[in-house]
Design an enzyme around this catalytic site. Structure first.
Site, PDB file in Angstrom:
ATOM      1  N   GLY A  44       0.443 -70.623 101.449  1.00 41.23           N
ATOM      2  CA  GLY A  44      -0.805 -70.008 101.906  1.00 41.23           C
ATOM      3  C   GLY A  44      -0.834 -69.784 103.411  1.00 41.23           C
ATOM      4  CG  PHE A  68      -6.589 -69.618  92.843  1.00 42.31           C
ATOM      5  CD1 PHE A  68      -6.586 -68.418  92.160  1.00 42.31           C
ATOM      6  CD2 PHE A  68      -7.813 -70.209  93.123  1.00 42.31           C
ATOM      7  CE1 PHE A  68      -7.772 -67.813  91.764  1.00 42.31           C
ATOM      8  CE2 PHE A  68      -9.006 -69.615  92.732  1.00 42.31           C
ATOM      9  CZ  PHE A  68      -8.986 -68.416  92.055  1.00 42.31           C
ATOM     10  CB  ALA A  79       0.638 -72.295  90.073  1.00 43.90           C
ATOM     11  CE1 TYR A 108       3.459 -69.120  87.203  1.00 43.85           C
ATOM     12  CE2 TYR A 108       3.924 -67.024  86.123  1.00 43.85           C
ATOM     13  CZ  TYR A 108       3.066 -67.844  86.835  1.00 43.85           C
ATOM     14  OH  TYR A 108       1.818 -67.387  87.186  1.00 43.85           O
ATOM     15  CG  PHE A 110      -1.555 -59.032  81.683  1.00 43.21           C
ATOM     16  CD1 PHE A 110      -2.464 -59.983  81.197  1.00 43.21           C
ATOM     17  CD2 PHE A 110      -0.581 -58.577  80.819  1.00 43.21           C
ATOM     18  CE1 PHE A 110      -2.381 -60.454  79.880  1.00 43.21           C
ATOM     19  CE2 PHE A 110      -0.501 -59.032  79.499  1.00 43.21           C
ATOM     20  CZ  PHE A 110      -1.410 -59.971  79.040  1.00 43.21           C
ATOM     21  NE  ARG A 164       6.315 -57.498  83.931  1.00 39.19           N
ATOM     22  CZ  ARG A 164       7.290 -57.302  83.035  1.00 39.19           C
ATOM     23  NH1 ARG A 164       7.189 -56.362  82.115  1.00 39.19           N
ATOM     24  NH2 ARG A 164       8.378 -58.050  83.075  1.00 39.19           N
ATOM     25  NE  ARG A 183      12.018 -60.496  88.293  1.00 34.57           N
ATOM     26  CZ  ARG A 183      10.829 -60.260  88.850  1.00 34.57           C
ATOM     27  NH1 ARG A 183      10.706 -60.252  90.173  1.00 34.57           N
ATOM     28  NH2 ARG A 183       9.776 -60.022  88.109  1.00 34.57           N
ATOM     29  CG  ASP A 215      11.500 -59.500  84.802  1.00 36.80           C
ATOM     30  OD1 ASP A 215      10.524 -60.241  84.999  1.00 36.80           O
ATOM     31  OD2 ASP A 215      12.030 -58.811  85.701  1.00 36.80           O
TER      32      ASP A 215
END
Ligand code: UDP
Length: 328
Positions: free
Chosen positions: A39, A75, A77, A143, A171, A223, A284, A287
């Site tokens: 952050g 948030f 993570a 993840y 998403f 996506r 990658r 994905d």
């Protein structure tokens, strides 16, 4: 919401900093807890700031003893699919084990309302498009696995302690606050839209397309992109629901529309007027080919209405921010 104080864990990050701004603008009191590993303190619009980690039980116990917290938003993570494949334990330690410490401390202090940033990565390779909340969860990377593990923890905490939560499965978050004052800033950028805009501002030579032979019309991954301020407006509705005694729930957050990597690059060329050279590269790991959300549930139940459904508009807000970033 008078006197309602919200603890935003990870409030100095990309989505967290937009949340802090929108909570303050709506009239909530805000405390941000962030270890600043990812952050940026200067992205905070106000409220109180505490530097520290979400697994630090001494700090958390002290925080919950000295403040009356109405709800916690989480948030903080790690969220990179590729990195999670290479360093799974980093993800399980922070996203799962440290979150268990946070929940434990909350329950010790009788703080029982929680809004969780979950992800489309919990679903894995889709068996049906668009993806609804009842789609099977078989994550293809650590993840997603770390996030579904937390969702399970939350469900068990609800049964055991009457802990109420809303888990929001994002998403692809994109764009920036319309003020132009805050936006997406990562130390090691890996996300498609900011990378493309870094090419447009000459901070990068080209954009690599990760995989061009996926089973999609143009061979590149598809996506569902959602504006960061539409994510935060959903959190505000979730918060209102929990504060008025609403039950635990899980909702998808997307726009029910997919864009391929090539389409994103093309739209960015249109918005920026820059050539943005692209080259094909290897896939990658981790994905899935296509992720598109059905967000009907949150629209029906909480009355969520996205403001920025169209990707060109989303990219325009990001472009405004990135031009400013490039001039620093
Ligand atoms: N992507 C790409 N080149 C990049 C970064 C991302 O082709 O330099 C692709 C990636 O493979 C995925 C899509 O863009 O299909 C979105 O990736 P991003 O990292 O932005 O978000 P994710 O889907 O991993 O949450």
């Amino acid at each position: 919401m008078k006197n309602e104080k919200v603890l935003v864990v990870g409030g100095a990050g990309y989505i967290g900093s937009h949340m802090v701004k929108d909570l303050l603008d709506t009239g909530y009191d805000v405390i941000t807890l962030d270890d600043l590993s990812a952050g940026h303190r200067e992205l905070l619009s106000g409220g109180e700031f505490i530097e520290g980690g979400l697994g630090d039980t001494v700090l958390l116990d002290n925080l919950f003893s000295t403040h009356t917290i109405s709800a916690v938003m989480h948030f903080a993570a790690f969220s990179l699919v590729g990195e999670s494949v290479e360093k799974p334990l980093k993800y399980y330690r922070n996203n799962m084990a440290a979150t268990a410490e946070l929940l434990d401390s909350m329950i010790r202090h009788n703080v029982k309302r929680f809004i969780f940033s979950s992800t489309a990565a919990v679903y894995g390779e889709p068996v049906e498009i668009p993806i609804t909340e009842s789609h099977p969860c078989n994550p293809t990377n650590p993840y997603g696995a770390s996030k579904i593990a937390v969702e399970r923890m939350l469900k068990d905490c609800d049964s055991a302690y009457g802990f109420k939560y809303i888990s929001l499965r994002y998403f692809n978050a994109a764009g920036a606050d319309k003020s132009g004052k805050i936006g997406e800033r990562h130390r090691n950028e890996t996300h498609l839209i900011p990378l493309v805009l870094e090419v447009a501002t000459d901070r990068r030579e080209n954009i690599k397309i990760f995989g061009a032979n996926y089973p999609t019309p143009d061979g590149t991954c598809i996506r569902d992109y959602i504006h960061v301020s539409d994510l935060t407006s959903a959190h505000l509705l979730a918060l209102k629901s929990l504060l008025s005694g609403g039950d635990s729930a899980v909702y998808n957050l997307g726009n029910n529309r997919g864009y391929s990597v090539r389409e994103v690059i093309e739209l960015a060329r249109k918005v920026t007027g820059k050539p943005i050279p692209a080259i094909e590269a290897d896939k990658r790991p981790g994905d899935p080919a296509i992720l598109i959300a059905s967000s009907d549930q949150i629209k029906k139940t909480l009355g969520w209405k996205p403001e920025y459904e169209d990707l060109e508009t989303i990219i325009k807000t990001a472009w405004k921010w990135h031009q400013k970033e490039a001039s620093i």
